[in-house]
Write a protein that holds these residues in place. Sequence first.
Motif, PDB file in Angstrom:
ATOM      1  N   GLU A  47       4.951   3.061  -4.571  1.00  0.00           N
ATOM      2  CA  GLU A  47       3.816   4.333  -4.477  1.00  0.00           C
ATOM      3  C   GLU A  47       2.579   3.686  -4.891  1.00  0.00           C
ATOM      4  O   GLU A  47       1.490   3.882  -4.277  1.00  0.00           O
ATOM      5  CB  GLU A  47       4.377   5.593  -5.136  1.00  0.00           C
TER       6      GLU A  47
ATOM      7  N   THR B 137      -0.769   3.132  -2.789  1.00  0.00           N
ATOM      8  CA  THR B 137      -1.771   3.690  -3.450  1.00  0.00           C
ATOM      9  C   THR B 137      -3.160   2.643  -3.246  1.00  0.00           C
ATOM     10  O   THR B 137      -4.219   2.702  -2.998  1.00  0.00           O
ATOM     11  CB  THR B 137      -1.763   4.526  -4.782  1.00  0.00           C
TER      12      THR B 137
ATOM     13  N   ARG C  71      -4.260   1.601  -0.132  1.00  0.00           N
ATOM     14  CA  ARG C  71      -5.131   2.579   0.438  1.00  0.00           C
ATOM     15  C   ARG C  71      -6.497   2.440  -0.189  1.00  0.00           C
ATOM     16  O   ARG C  71      -7.570   2.810   0.414  1.00  0.00           O
ATOM     17  CB  ARG C  71      -4.588   3.986   0.173  1.00  0.00           C
TER      18      ARG C  71
END
Length: 309
Positions: A55, A59, A62
């Motif tokens: 995750e 993240t 992004r």
Amino acid sequence: MLTFTVIKYLLQKREGYESQLTLLNEQLQQTNDELAHTNQQLAHTNEELQTTNEELLITNERLHYSNTELERFAYVASHDLQEPLRKIQVFAHTLKIKYSEALGEGTSLLERMQSAANRMSTLIKDLLTLSRLTASQQPQGRVALDQVLNHVLTHLELRIEETAAQIQIDPLPVITGDSSQLEQLFLNLLSNSLKFSHKDIPPHITIHYQKVTKEELPVSLRIAHSSHFYHLIAVSDNGIGFEAEYAERIFQVFQRLHGKNEYEGTGIGLAICQKVVLNHHGAIIASSQKGQGATFTLFLPVECPVVKV
């Protein structure tokens, strides 16, 4: 009779050993059960960590994409804004030169329009500078800060003469960094000291240097990269200063403590300074009292990994 006694003794010993062995086996089984349970917990924890890492990776990707897009947008927007702004400046100048008599009092409106366009142009350039400071990390080089300050003083030579400023500089070290960013840093700090001076008192600026240990850093200082030693560089002046409550807020973009009619500027200069210091894995703090000058203190790690350029 003796033989029976010996056999009985040996049987009793055997029963004792078997009891001990049974007890040890039970303890071993309990230990194995506990280890199995611990391994299950570790496996579950590892699965959670793996999920968390995945995750975080997503993240970060992004965030990197968003930052890249933001930098590209700021760069393109700045260039696209500059072109029509230049035309406004050129047209206003042409109108003022060719038709000033016909315009009469309208000339003052043109001058105000030119002034606003110039401020906008400066703002766009500062925003572009700030956006460029968020580029990717690259290996850095060795930079002599004495040479950096010489370039800055040459750039500010006219302003220094106009204000009769006195500037005292300690011998500065050679550090690991990016010369253009460091020049921008000291240019902004010295420009501020010259700009925010008392009208009737010539500016007096000192740049103090010392090498300090990690233990000597201010307790409240937050530095991402840990180093055994730090370069402490303090830029102090005898200017108008500011209220101590604004010591952190002044590093935010567009934060101005004075009206644009009092002092020129865009409110981005100190944000650029902080970004440069962060790119060099250091920290910058400000201290001041209104009317009694200001001090901006830089803490740059001696052992520095990479610098953003």
